[in-house]
Structure formats: C-alpha cells, structure tokens
Design a protein around this motif. Structure first.
Motif, mmCIF file in Angstrom:
data_model
loop_
_atom_site.group_PDB
_atom_site.id
_atom_site.type_symbol
_atom_site.label_atom_id
_atom_site.label_comp_id
_atom_site.label_asym_id
_atom_site.label_seq_id
_atom_site.Cartn_x
_atom_site.Cartn_y
_atom_site.Cartn_z
ATOM 1 N N ARG A 21 0.827 -1.109 0.149
ATOM 2 C CA ARG A 21 -0.063 0.030 0.128
ATOM 3 C C ARG A 21 0.724 1.330 0.122
ATOM 4 N NH1 ARG A 21 -3.435 1.186 5.294
ATOM 5 N NH2 ARG A 21 -1.159 1.714 5.899
ATOM 6 N N ASN A 22 1.903 1.178 0.985
ATOM 7 C CA ASN A 22 2.733 2.247 0.841
ATOM 8 C C ASN A 22 3.641 2.626 -0.397
ATOM 9 O OD1 ASN A 22 2.023 2.975 3.497
ATOM 10 N ND2 ASN A 22 3.287 1.849 4.432
ATOM 11 N N THR A 23 3.823 1.418 -1.058
ATOM 12 C CA THR A 23 4.829 1.666 -1.989
ATOM 13 C C THR A 23 4.151 1.886 -3.422
ATOM 14 O OG1 THR A 23 6.341 -0.021 -0.781
ATOM 15 C CG2 THR A 23 6.626 0.306 -3.430
ATOM 16 N N TYR A 24 3.144 1.443 -3.670
ATOM 17 C CA TYR A 24 2.303 1.300 -4.869
ATOM 18 C C TYR A 24 1.222 2.331 -5.000
ATOM 19 C CZ TYR A 24 4.828 -3.248 -5.229
ATOM 20 O OH TYR A 24 5.740 -4.129 -5.279
ATOM 21 N N VAL A 25 0.337 2.456 -4.018
ATOM 22 C CA VAL A 25 -0.903 2.985 -4.002
ATOM 23 C C VAL A 25 -0.991 4.634 -3.999
ATOM 24 C CG1 VAL A 25 -3.130 3.072 -3.186
ATOM 25 C CG2 VAL A 25 -1.714 0.972 -3.176
ATOM 26 N N GLY A 26 -1.470 5.179 -4.962
ATOM 27 C CA GLY A 26 -1.777 6.669 -4.978
ATOM 28 C C GLY A 26 -3.076 6.979 -4.895
ATOM 29 N N ASP A 27 -3.589 8.166 -5.466
ATOM 30 C CA ASP A 27 -4.942 8.468 -5.451
ATOM 31 C C ASP A 27 -5.586 7.816 -6.293
ATOM 32 O OD1 ASP A 27 -4.314 9.995 -3.058
ATOM 33 O OD2 ASP A 27 -3.608 11.844 -4.336
ATOM 34 N N ASN A 28 -6.944 7.573 -6.109
ATOM 35 C CA ASN A 28 -7.852 6.991 -7.058
ATOM 36 C C ASN A 28 -7.424 6.074 -7.912
ATOM 37 O OD1 ASN A 28 -10.639 7.038 -8.252
ATOM 38 N ND2 ASN A 28 -9.681 8.327 -9.962
ATOM 39 N N GLU A 29 -6.790 4.791 -7.227
ATOM 40 C CA GLU A 29 -6.501 3.545 -8.028
ATOM 41 C C GLU A 29 -7.359 2.509 -8.271
ATOM 42 O OE1 GLU A 29 -3.473 3.852 -9.334
ATOM 43 O OE2 GLU A 29 -1.932 4.428 -7.879
ATOM 44 N N ALA A 30 -7.041 1.731 -9.330
ATOM 45 C CA ALA A 30 -7.917 0.736 -9.643
ATOM 46 C C ALA A 30 -7.169 -0.624 -10.075
ATOM 47 C CB ALA A 30 -8.797 1.134 -10.828
ATOM 48 N N PHE A 31 -7.327 -1.456 -9.079
ATOM 49 C CA PHE A 31 -6.606 -2.704 -9.663
ATOM 50 C C PHE A 31 -7.503 -3.718 -10.431
ATOM 51 C CE2 PHE A 31 -4.469 -1.151 -5.871
ATOM 52 C CZ PHE A 31 -3.300 -1.688 -5.788
ATOM 53 N N ALA A 32 -6.781 -4.337 -11.327
ATOM 54 C CA ALA A 32 -7.421 -5.406 -12.042
ATOM 55 C C ALA A 32 -7.305 -6.828 -11.529
ATOM 56 C CB ALA A 32 -6.902 -5.558 -13.752
ATOM 57 N N LEU A 33 -8.603 -7.434 -10.990
ATOM 58 C CA LEU A 33 -8.507 -8.761 -10.623
ATOM 59 C C LEU A 33 -8.510 -9.773 -11.656
ATOM 60 C CD1 LEU A 33 -8.294 -11.028 -8.439
ATOM 61 C CD2 LEU A 33 -10.772 -10.341 -7.898
#
Length: 735
Positions: A621-633
């Motif tokens: 979370r601290n390394t990759y995630v910015g604002d308004n992210e969307a992950f593809a499952l």
C-alpha cells in the motif's frame, strides 16, 4: 562529372531524408590554441587544405530521385572570425555558441558541406572550429584535416602530396569490390554469422533523436594500470573496453548472445589512409558469452571474432540490413549499443603554439547508447557516453558508468576471474543496497489483522466504490455487510477459529466476499482454481483437512468431498446480521494456505499467517498506491501474486475491477482495451506479450511484477510501448 554515392554515403543520405533538417550527421571539433596565432597565415593554410582535398568540395544533387555527387571547382573560402574576448564570461559564451553551431543542420543539396570558424577568447586563447557533414568525412578525416592545416601553417612548403589523392578513387574501388568474388564471400560470411538473430539486440530507432553526453576522465593511475594490462595481454585498448562492456550487457540483460556495433576505418591501403572522405563503416560484433569462462578466455574469443569480422568489414552495412530483411521485421539496426574507439592522436607539434583537440557533436543520434573511448596521451583515457534522453536519465548513465568501472577494476585485479564471479556492484554499493535502500524494518500494528484494517477503511469511506464487475459495483459498506452476513452463516454451520475453508470459485463479487467472510468467521481460506486437474484438487482438500467449500459453480463429479458445500449464489446465506463481528483472530493465526505447483513432487501447502500478510500488504500500500487507484483482478486465486490484487485495494480505499476468464480473448488484452485499471500485478511472461502493442494512451500506470526473473530488455520495451508513462515495480530482485 557525376558519381554515385558509396554505400556508406547512401545510408547517410537516406537517414537524412527521414530526419529532415536534423543536425545528426554534423561532426567535427575544435582546435583550442594557446599562443599568438598569425590568423592570415592560418586562413591561407585552411584554404590550401580545401584546395588539396577534393572530398571537401563534394556537392550532392538529386536526379530522377537518385542522389549523385560531384567535385565543385575550388574557390577561396571566406573564414568567419568571431571575437568573444569582449564578453564578461568569454569561455561560457563560446561554449553556448559552439553548441548551437553544431545543432545547425547543413543544406544537403548542392551546398558546401563544411564550415570553418576562427574564434578568439583572449590575446593568447583562440582556436579553429570545423563543422563538417558526415557524408563527406569521418573521424579519421577530421584528424587528417587538422593535421594538414598545421603542417601547412608551420611550413608553407610542406603540404606536397607524394601521390595524387582523390576520394573519387575510393568510389571506383568500391564499385569494383561490389562486382568481385570477395564481395560474394563477405556476403556469405555475414549471412552465416547473423543467422538466427537474438531479438533483444535488435533496435528500432525512435522519432526523438535527442541525446546527451556524459564524460569521464579516468585517473592517471587507472589509465596506467589498463595500459600495463593490455600490453601484458597483447591486446588493444579497444578490446579491453569491448570486453568490459559485453560483460556488463551480459550481467544486466541476462543474455548470452549479444550484438554490439563497432565502427571500422574501412581504409584498406596507404592511399585510403591518407585520403579525406567518408570511409568508415559500421560492423556488427556478435559474441557468445558464458559464465564459466574466465575474463582472459573471453578476451581471446573477442579477439578471434573481431579478426574474423575485420577480414569481411568491407561489406556495406546498409546491404546487410537489406539482406536480413530487418525493416520488414520492424527493426532498422542490428544493435542498440555502439562502442567507438578513437585511435587518432592529433598532431600537436606546432612550434610555439599549444594545441588541444576537442570533439563536438550535434547531440542527436539514432542509437540507444554509444560509448566512445579516447586516448590522447599515454596517461589520459577519456570515456564518453552518448545516450538518448528518451531512453535514459542522467542517473541511469551514472549507474552504467559505475558498473563498468566496477567490472574493469576486477579485470585489472584478476584477468583469470570467472565471469560468473564478476560483480556489478562495488562493496560500497552492495552495503548501501542491502543495509540502506533495502532497509525493510517498518512499524506496523502488531496486534491487528487484515480484517481490522479493512473494517477501518469501511468506516472511513463507506460509500466509496470497492468492487466493479462489468456495469455494476458495490461500495465498501455493501461488501462489508455481505461479508458479515456470510461470516455469521458460516459460524452457524459450525465453522470455527482455525478451520480451513476452501474457495472453489471463478472471479466475481462472491469470490471476494467469501474471502472476507471466512476471515471474519475466524477461519483461514484455501484458494482452489476450478481449472486445476481434479487429482490436484482432491489432494489439496484431503491434505488441508478442509471441511467446507464455498463455490459459485457446480463441483465436478470427479471431486471427492463429503463435507459442507455452500453455494455463494444462494441469497439465503446473506440474511443474518450486517454488523461487524468480534475479532477472534490474532496476528499469529493462519490467514490462508497456498499450495506449490508440485513440479518436484506432490504439492506442498504453505501456511501464511495474518502478520505475514499484513506486513506485505501494508508495505505494498505504501509503495504502490496513489490516489484513485484501480486494481485489475484477473489472475487465478490460487496464485500467490493475486493476494496483492485482492487485499491491497481493500485496505487502501482503492477500487478492484473484476475480470472473468474469457477463452475467446487473452484477458490482459481486455484489461488494456477497457482502459479502466491503473495497477496490474503480473509476471514477466505477461509483459512480453504486450511489449509490441501501442500502449501510449493506456490508463495503466503501474505494473507490479513477480513470479519470474524480469529481464531489463523486456522492461525497457514495455516502457517504450507506454511512451515512458509507466512504472514497473519488480518484486523479485536477485541481490
């Protein structure tokens, strides 16, 4: 009289047509002079050299779409004089001027293709600048021009030819060569040599030619050590740096079959070596490298290969590109990297004048990276690195130099060292990476589980979209409430803390809710891919002692299971209380079990605890995630890498876009076509499938890569396909 262009000239002509008005082919340099110069005498010397060398008076014309050249009659050239001595900072002003001067292109058709300029910085500092188009000159020729000018300046009677020299003679020689048996033998040699090309070495030039140069002057002691070693081994400075560079490419690219470019003089006799003109050719050097080889053995291989290639160096490079049909395959060069060794030393015995030669470039090139090796005297080696700014940052090139320096220091220390034992990183860099950059000690809640972090996120943004499936979505509050209802149902069915509950399901809302519901009930989950062979599924169920299966599809008749089977699509299981349950798990409890592939025997269940999962997910979370992210499952729930896609968005307030497997279309293509996801977790094999797509307008901004070794070449190609607008995080790093 009109003459055809040589093949080397024709390649420059064609490139110049493609990159119209580009200064890429401007070459030359500056002779910086300390002392009092008789400039009238210098102007006469320059004009004598222009008159003496017909190649300087070559003009180009185009007739019926074909380029030709002719020798223009000599007329006295007016040499421009620029006085910078009145400027407050004369040196800085001159450097700015000369940079712009070399970025100004020549008019190619029927115009003069060289320009001399005399400049003055002070009463004792002045110089002569030469800019000349590559189509009528090469680096060797520039050195000849400089030498002849000062021979004439110091002795007006000295510039007398022992024989008549003309570039036209070389044009005739090449025509004769193209009709010879030797030409056919050379063609066959290169055809055999370049069969089954390694695709990672090939290059397609990008539209942006802009480059920068970084210079490194090796200290006197290192230069002396290198000169001592090459004398001991009986090799040239060129071979020494080719060896270091090939080892660097082998280590960083992970390739054993490598092609680099190296310019060759292509001057076969004394007359050619004394004639000014465009002779130089580009020769591909293809070398195989193995870890078990020693440095010394590898050097011998390089020497042997270069000698073999030199015998056939006359074969034109543009014909080689045509023979191999590179353009039809989407490439225009056999290599991305070029190493250029300047073994011409300027004639500096000029009476009372002190002269220093300096090369200038247009800061444009059509290769990714070029290394230039200059040795102007015994104790001064200068390494230049010209790099495309579209492909490298300055910090990247600094790192390349550091790694090269580390390699050649090991070469100097022990030429018998095995290539596998050569390190890219210095001791200081290893310490920095392991103990500083790789410092992973972080404070995170020791008494919480992943479920508590999810529930905190629900409380923070209950109405935010959590899951998206086609045109529908669920908020964080809705997902949490359904997970709570499922957890209560599981407890009513006898699921207890520590139980293993299996999930046999395809991607859907229910899949994610099932995972959360199991954890809220205090149990651990076992992900089972429905596409697994039934033997593997039966083994996993039996080995894990799972007593309950949650599913959104019908179980195969081949699956042997006598426990509780719960249909996730049955709405009656979501009727109990919606509020959060009391937390029964501790960080030391099992959160899930994942089974290995079983490639070396039976699959083995790997137990993951809440604290292990939480440690990784909070780091992600601290390394990759910015604002308004969307992950593809989209990847199988039985893959460990899918954990990132499920839990990271749920504890960070991001969205999870759910993709079902479609046999009609590769799912990663669909994700890119949808243009909704911003973060995708995948393997290097996946990256290799999208590297040739046009991804310039993609919504995806970050790739998290794991599971396999990621080659730099693949990462670079993917980065180019996204026009540089992508971050690639490699979770599998071998230190």
């Amino acid at each position: 009289m009109y003459h055809n262009l040589t093949h080397a000239q024709k390649r420059i002509w064609i490139t110049d047509r493609i990159y119209h008005k580009s200064p890429m082919h401007n070459i030359g340099g500056c002779l910086k002079i300390t002392g009092h110069v008789d400039w009238n005498k210098m102007v006469h010397a320059v004009n004598d050299v222009i008159q003496f060398n017909d190649s300087l008076r070559i003009r180009l014309i185009e007739i019926d779409g074909e380029p030709y050249q002719y020798i223009h009659d000599y007329s006295t050239s007016v040499i421009e004089f620029l006085d910078f001595s009145g400027h407050e900072n004369a040196h800085e002003t001159f450097e700015k001027w000369v940079e712009e001067f070399f970025r100004s292109p020549f008019e190619l058709e029927d115009k003069e293709l060289f320009q001399f300029v005399i400049y003055k910085l002070s009463e004792v500092e002045s110089g002569l600048v030469l800019k000349i188009h590559h189509i009528i000159s090469d680096g060797w020729s520039v050195a000849l021009i400089q030498k002849q000018i000062f021979e004439k300046y110091n002795n007006s009677n000295r510039l007398k030819p022992a024989l008549e020299l003309s570039y036209i003679d070389y044009i005739k020689k090449e025509r004769k060569y193209l009709e010879s048996i030797r030409f056919l033998k050379d063609q066959q040699f290169w055809s055999n040599k370049l069969e089954h090309l390694p695709e990672t070495s090939l290059y397609k030039n990008l539209s942006n030619l802009e480059c920068n140069r970084m210079l490194h002057s090796l200290d006197e002691l290192t230069s002396q050590k290198i000169n001592s070693l090459i004398k001991e081994l009986g090799i040239s400075l060129n071979i020494f740096f080719i060896t270091a560079f090939l080892i660097y490419l082998h280590k960083t690219l992970g390739e054993n079959d490598i092609i680099i470019g190296t310019p060759v003089l292509n001057r076969g006799d004394y007359e050619d070596k004394q004639t000014i003109g465009m002779y130089v050719s580009t020769m591909p050097l293809r070398v195989g490298i193995e870890d078990k080889q020693s440095i010394f053995d590898f050097i011998k291989i390089i020497v042997r290969e270069i000698k073999r290639c030199y015998i056939h160096q006359k074969y034109p490079y543009d014909l080689l590109i045509k023979d191999l049909q590179l353009v039809s395959k989407g490439y225009d060069s056999l290599f991305k990297y070029n190493l250029n060794y300047y073994n011409t030393r300027f004639f500096d015995e000029s009476g009372e004048l002190q002269i220093e030669a300096e090369e200038y470039t247009s800061r444009q090139q059509n290769l990714s990276l070029q290394l230039t090796i200059n040795q102007w005297n015994e104790n001064k080696i200068l390494l230049g690195m010209d790099y495309k700014i579209e492909e490298y940052k300055q910090s990247d090139i600094k790192l390349v130099y550091q790694h090269l320096e580390t390699i050649w220091k090991q070469m100097l220390y022990d030429p018998q060292m095995k290539i596998k034992d050569i390190k890219l990183l210095s001791k200081e860099e290893i310490i920095n990476r392991i103990y500083t950059l790789n410092q992973n000690t972080r404070n995170y809640p020791q008494d919480k589980t992943i479920i508590q972090h999810f529930e905190e996120q629900v409380e923070k943004e209950p109405n935010k979209e959590a899951l998206i499936n086609n045109d529908t979505s669920l908020t964080y509050s809705e997902v949490n409430q359904r997970a709570n209802q499922l957890a209560r149902f599981l407890i009513s069915k006898g699921v207890e803390k520590g139980d293993i509950v299996s999930i046999y399901a395809y991607h859907s809302y229910e899949l994610v809710i099932a995972i959360l519901g199991i954890l809220k009930a205090g149990a651990a989950y076992l992900p089972i891919d429905p596409d697994y062979p039934h033997e593997r599924i039966n083994f996993m169920l039996q080995d894990s002692k799972s007593r309950t299966i949650l599913t959104n599809i019908s179980l195969s008749n081949n699956i042997s299971f006598d426990g509780e089977i719960i249909d996730l699509l049955n709405q009656s299981i979501y009727t109990l209380g919606k509020s959060n349950l009391s937390i029964t798990n501790s960080p030391e409890d099992v959160v899930y079990i994942i089974y290995t592939s079983g490639s070396t025997g039976m699959p083995k269940g790997v137990i993951i605890e809440h604290r292990n999962l939480l440690n990784y997910i909070l780091w992600a979370r601290n390394t990759y995630v910015g604002d308004n992210e969307a992950f593809a499952l989209y990847s199988s729930i039985a893959f460990d890498l899918t954990v990132t896609t499920i839990f990271t968005p749920l504890v960070s307030g991001s969205r999870m876009i759910i993709y079902k497997q479609d046999e009609q279309e590769f799912i990663l293509y669909r994700i890119l076509e949808d243009n909704k996801a911003t973060i995708v977790k995948l393997t290097p094999s996946h990256l290799s499938l999208i590297k040739n797509m046009n991804n310039r307008n993609s919504s995806v901004k970050k790739f998290i890569v794991g599971g396999e070794n990621l080659k730099v070449t693949i990462a670079n190609e993917v980065d180019k396909s996204f026009d540089g607008n992508i971050e690639i995080f490699n979770e599998r790093v071998n230190l």
